[in-house]
Design a protein around this motif. Structure first.
Motif, mmCIF file in Angstrom:
data_model
loop_
_atom_site.group_PDB
_atom_site.id
_atom_site.type_symbol
_atom_site.label_atom_id
_atom_site.label_comp_id
_atom_site.label_asym_id
_atom_site.label_seq_id
_atom_site.Cartn_x
_atom_site.Cartn_y
_atom_site.Cartn_z
ATOM 1 N N ASN A 123 34.664 51.889 37.054
ATOM 2 C CA ASN A 123 35.955 52.092 37.708
ATOM 3 C C ASN A 123 36.144 51.149 38.899
ATOM 4 O OD1 ASN A 123 38.386 53.423 38.285
ATOM 5 N ND2 ASN A 123 37.347 54.701 39.817
ATOM 6 N N LYS A 124 35.090 51.016 39.725
ATOM 7 C CA LYS A 124 35.218 50.183 40.924
ATOM 8 C C LYS A 124 35.370 48.701 40.564
ATOM 9 C CE LYS A 124 32.884 53.211 44.164
ATOM 10 N NZ LYS A 124 31.743 53.403 45.059
ATOM 11 N N ILE A 125 34.645 48.254 39.555
ATOM 12 C CA ILE A 125 34.750 46.835 39.161
ATOM 13 C C ILE A 125 36.127 46.583 38.539
ATOM 14 C CG2 ILE A 125 33.819 45.049 37.603
ATOM 15 C CD1 ILE A 125 32.112 45.540 40.131
ATOM 16 N N ARG A 126 36.607 47.549 37.745
ATOM 17 C CA ARG A 126 37.924 47.384 37.141
ATOM 18 C C ARG A 126 39.005 47.247 38.235
ATOM 19 N NH1 ARG A 126 41.252 51.163 35.152
ATOM 20 N NH2 ARG A 126 39.687 52.788 35.436
ATOM 21 N N LYS A 127 38.824 48.033 39.323
ATOM 22 C CA LYS A 127 39.837 48.010 40.383
ATOM 23 C C LYS A 127 39.578 46.913 41.429
ATOM 24 C CE LYS A 127 41.453 52.706 40.126
ATOM 25 N NZ LYS A 127 41.161 54.068 40.507
ATOM 26 N N ALA A 128 38.451 46.190 41.306
ATOM 27 C CA ALA A 128 38.126 45.169 42.317
ATOM 28 C C ALA A 128 39.221 44.107 42.350
ATOM 29 C CB ALA A 128 36.776 44.520 41.990
ATOM 30 N N LYS A 129 39.525 43.644 43.560
ATOM 31 C CA LYS A 129 40.604 42.662 43.714
ATOM 32 C C LYS A 129 40.191 41.307 43.115
ATOM 33 C CE LYS A 129 43.513 40.740 47.311
ATOM 34 N NZ LYS A 129 43.610 40.416 48.712
ATOM 35 N N GLU B 77 34.251 24.852 37.777
ATOM 36 C CA GLU B 77 33.480 24.225 38.851
ATOM 37 C C GLU B 77 33.520 25.046 40.128
ATOM 38 O OE1 GLU B 77 32.801 20.483 39.069
ATOM 39 O OE2 GLU B 77 33.710 19.855 37.171
ATOM 40 N N GLU B 78 32.404 25.015 40.876
ATOM 41 C CA GLU B 78 32.291 25.809 42.103
ATOM 42 C C GLU B 78 33.383 25.434 43.119
ATOM 43 O OE1 GLU B 78 28.233 25.955 43.485
ATOM 44 O OE2 GLU B 78 28.873 26.828 45.396
ATOM 45 N N ARG B 79 33.687 24.127 43.209
ATOM 46 C CA ARG B 79 34.669 23.712 44.232
ATOM 47 C C ARG B 79 36.052 24.317 43.980
ATOM 48 N NH1 ARG B 79 37.358 19.459 41.748
ATOM 49 N NH2 ARG B 79 36.116 18.577 40.062
ATOM 50 N N GLU B 80 36.312 24.686 42.748
ATOM 51 C CA GLU B 80 37.622 25.286 42.442
ATOM 52 C C GLU B 80 37.713 26.750 42.910
ATOM 53 O OE1 GLU B 80 39.157 24.256 38.347
ATOM 54 O OE2 GLU B 80 37.202 23.259 38.286
ATOM 55 N N LEU B 81 36.602 27.260 43.434
ATOM 56 C CA LEU B 81 36.629 28.641 43.946
ATOM 57 C C LEU B 81 37.092 28.699 45.398
ATOM 58 C CD1 LEU B 81 33.403 30.129 42.365
ATOM 59 C CD2 LEU B 81 35.732 30.942 42.017
ATOM 60 N N LYS B 82 37.285 27.526 45.989
ATOM 61 C CA LYS B 82 37.728 27.460 47.386
ATOM 62 C C LYS B 82 39.053 28.246 47.509
ATOM 63 C CE LYS B 82 38.412 24.019 50.980
ATOM 64 N NZ LYS B 82 39.831 24.202 51.244
ATOM 65 N N ASP B 83 39.158 29.015 48.555
ATOM 66 C CA ASP B 83 40.348 29.852 48.791
ATOM 67 C C ASP B 83 40.548 30.936 47.741
ATOM 68 O OD1 ASP B 83 40.897 28.306 51.030
ATOM 69 O OD2 ASP B 83 42.050 26.867 49.844
ATOM 70 N N ARG B 84 39.484 31.257 46.999
ATOM 71 C CA ARG B 84 39.572 32.401 46.067
ATOM 72 C C ARG B 84 38.391 33.334 46.360
ATOM 73 N NH1 ARG B 84 40.212 30.312 40.028
ATOM 74 N NH2 ARG B 84 40.601 32.540 39.753
ATOM 75 N N PRO B 85 38.366 33.926 47.588
ATOM 76 C CA PRO B 85 37.172 34.659 48.023
ATOM 77 C C PRO B 85 36.789 35.838 47.133
ATOM 78 C CG PRO B 85 39.007 35.066 49.521
ATOM 79 C CD PRO B 85 39.441 33.961 48.597
ATOM 80 N N GLU B 86 37.785 36.553 46.608
ATOM 81 C CA GLU B 86 37.457 37.731 45.781
ATOM 82 C C GLU B 86 36.827 37.293 44.464
ATOM 83 O OE1 GLU B 86 40.547 37.531 47.251
ATOM 84 O OE2 GLU B 86 40.287 39.085 48.797
ATOM 85 N N ALA B 87 37.400 36.228 43.868
ATOM 86 C CA ALA B 87 36.857 35.710 42.606
ATOM 87 C C ALA B 87 35.423 35.224 42.830
ATOM 88 C CB ALA B 87 37.735 34.563 42.108
ATOM 89 N N GLU C 51 29.192 29.917 31.746
ATOM 90 C CA GLU C 51 29.345 31.022 30.789
ATOM 91 C C GLU C 51 30.798 31.501 30.701
ATOM 92 O OE1 GLU C 51 27.040 35.059 30.890
ATOM 93 O OE2 GLU C 51 25.765 33.531 31.796
ATOM 94 N N PHE C 52 31.464 31.564 31.881
ATOM 95 C CA PHE C 52 32.777 32.221 31.905
ATOM 96 C C PHE C 52 33.959 31.297 32.210
ATOM 97 C CE2 PHE C 52 29.819 35.719 32.656
ATOM 98 C CZ PHE C 52 30.291 36.642 31.738
ATOM 99 N N GLY C 53 33.696 30.031 32.547
ATOM 100 C CA GLY C 53 34.783 29.102 32.911
ATOM 101 C C GLY C 53 35.891 29.118 31.855
ATOM 102 N N GLY C 54 37.138 29.254 32.305
ATOM 103 C CA GLY C 54 38.294 29.243 31.394
ATOM 104 C C GLY C 54 38.665 30.626 30.886
ATOM 105 N N LYS C 55 37.738 31.599 31.047
ATOM 106 C CA LYS C 55 38.049 32.963 30.557
ATOM 107 C C LYS C 55 38.805 33.747 31.622
ATOM 108 C CE LYS C 55 34.295 33.135 27.302
ATOM 109 N NZ LYS C 55 32.900 33.376 27.105
ATOM 110 N N ASN C 56 39.381 34.871 31.218
ATOM 111 C CA ASN C 56 40.090 35.654 32.234
ATOM 112 C C ASN C 56 39.160 36.730 32.825
ATOM 113 O OD1 ASN C 56 40.073 37.834 30.475
ATOM 114 N ND2 ASN C 56 41.988 37.167 29.538
ATOM 115 N N PHE C 57 39.635 37.329 33.934
ATOM 116 C CA PHE C 57 38.766 38.250 34.662
ATOM 117 C C PHE C 57 38.490 39.561 33.937
ATOM 118 C CE2 PHE C 57 38.941 35.493 38.314
ATOM 119 C CZ PHE C 57 37.662 35.650 38.815
ATOM 120 N N SER C 58 39.407 39.971 33.045
ATOM 121 C CA SER C 58 39.169 41.284 32.439
ATOM 122 C C SER C 58 37.891 41.235 31.584
ATOM 123 C CB SER C 58 40.382 41.749 31.641
ATOM 124 O OG SER C 58 40.616 40.864 30.587
ATOM 125 N N GLU C 59 37.694 40.137 30.878
ATOM 126 C CA GLU C 59 36.478 40.015 30.064
ATOM 127 C C GLU C 59 35.228 39.946 30.962
ATOM 128 O OE1 GLU C 59 36.667 36.760 27.273
ATOM 129 O OE2 GLU C 59 34.519 36.916 26.863
#
Ligand code: AQP
Length: 333
Positions: free
Chosen positions: A221-227, A236-246, A267-275
């Motif tokens: 439940n908590k992971i599903r509701k995580a922002k 790439e790691e640099r693309e995570l800049k300004d995406r602190p929750e991700a 493993e997950f690049g290009g996939k969406n967060f629900s998966e």
């Protein structure tokens, strides 16, 4: 090289994934190395720097010890005890307080954060909290201190205090200068609701953290509701800049699996967060549920936990009692 390890956790309830990944997981790994001498302390004197309920505190002391053991710290090989049972901690803290300039303490950011706007109402104990921590570490000649990133400044202060004591009393090497052991990439686990805020026991929202006593359903439940945000997972790691929750969720996944962030992105690049979230919840449940089940089992055996804490305190007392005696002789008592 063998290491003398000392670290502590406050028995303030709600032990969480940040405490586990930032500190306890590291305690377990260090404790398994035959060469290391490890002392893990339930720092109850630190806990009372903010108001505690008497009965709750008693339970939290046992629960913290139970979590150590359930996470994999072997009490037969490592010392587990609670701080208030060994007088030297408070005595050492007083002596070191008399040596520490207020200017050094005024720089501590944790006090500023915890005291908030109304500093005048914060306890003196909260202000000198880092000196008690210095006493804890120095009494055991600890060479290494595994902590989360938030404790780095306190550890630097410990080193400064040790240097000052050694210099002022011309006793070079009396206090060993401890090194922090901070897991670089996973040392600051953030809130599940705000990627710029540390995951913390005192956050009023239970959804902000994974507690080490959470059930599988709670975790899912908590992971599903995580922002998160609306963009897919980057490559790439640099693309995570300004995406602190991700970034936080991806780092949690990497840390639990002991793998690099890059591997997780492969493993997950290009996939969406629900998966990703359903895999993260599964991995977290598989790691956390056995710890929470075992913690619950241990908590019901108060006698066993009290015995572990008492035996640990007697071993700790032997080491710290000797050091405080020497310290007192050095300063002229
Ligand atoms: N979010 C975190 N990420 C990584 N490490 C963390 N630690 C705490 N939060 C995180 C590490 O856990 C160890 C024990 O912490 P503590 O219980 O002594 O005190 P704390 O740092 O004050 O923990 P909390 O959860 O933030 O409590 P509250 O809400 O009461 O302030 C330490 O090594 C710490 O670095």
């Amino acid at each position: 090289m063998s290491k003398k390890i000392f670290s502590g956790v406050q028995p303030t309830g709600n032990l969480h994934l940040g405490n586990y990944l930032g500190a306890i997981k590291n305690f377990v790994e260090l404790g398994k190395d035959k060469e290391n001498e490890c002392i893990y302390c339930v720092v109850d004197l630190h806990a009372i720097t903010v108001k505690q309920d008497k009965d709750q505190l008693k339970n939290n002391i046992r629960e913290t010890a139970a979590t150590f053991i359930a996470s994999g710290i072997d009490p037969n090989k490592n010392i587990i005890f609670n701080q208030s049972k060994v007088y030297a901690h408070a005595e050492g803290s007083w002596i070191l307080s008399c040596l520490s300039p207020m200017g050094w303490l005024n720089r501590m950011t944790q006090f500023k954060e915890k005291a908030g706007k109304d500093k005048e109402k914060a306890s003196v104990g909260l202000y000198i909290y880092p000196i008690l921590m210095a006493s804890d570490i120095l009494l055991y000649d600890a060479t290494h201190v595994p902590v989360g990133e938030d404790q780095k400044q306190h550890l630097e202060l410990t080193r400064d205090i040790a240097h000052k004591f050694n210099k002022e009393f011309a006793c070079e090497d009396f206090f060993k200068i401890p090194e922090p052991l901070i897991k670089k990439n996973f040392s600051r686990i953030m809130s599940l609701k705000d990627g710029l805020k540390k995951m913390s026991k005192s956050d009023p929202s239970d959804l902000s953290r994974i507690n080490l006593t959470d059930s599988e359903d709670d975790i899912i439940n908590k992971i599903r509701k995580a922002k998160t945000d609306s963009s897919p997972i980057p490559n790439e790691e640099r693309e995570l800049k300004d995406r602190p929750e991700a970034e936080n969720l991806l780092r949690i996944y990497s840390s639990i699996l002991n793998q690099t962030l890059n591997k997780t992105l492969d493993e997950f690049g290009g996939k969406n967060f629900s998966e990703f979230k359903s895999q993260l919840a599964e991995i977290l449940s598989s790691k956390i549920s056995p710890i929470s089940d075992e913690t619950r089992k241990l908590i019901s055996d108060k006698e066993y936990l009290d015995k572990i804490l008492l035996e640990g305190a007697s071993k700790a007392e032997e080491i710290a009692g000797k050091k405080i005696k020497e310290m007192k002789q050095i300063i002229g008592f």
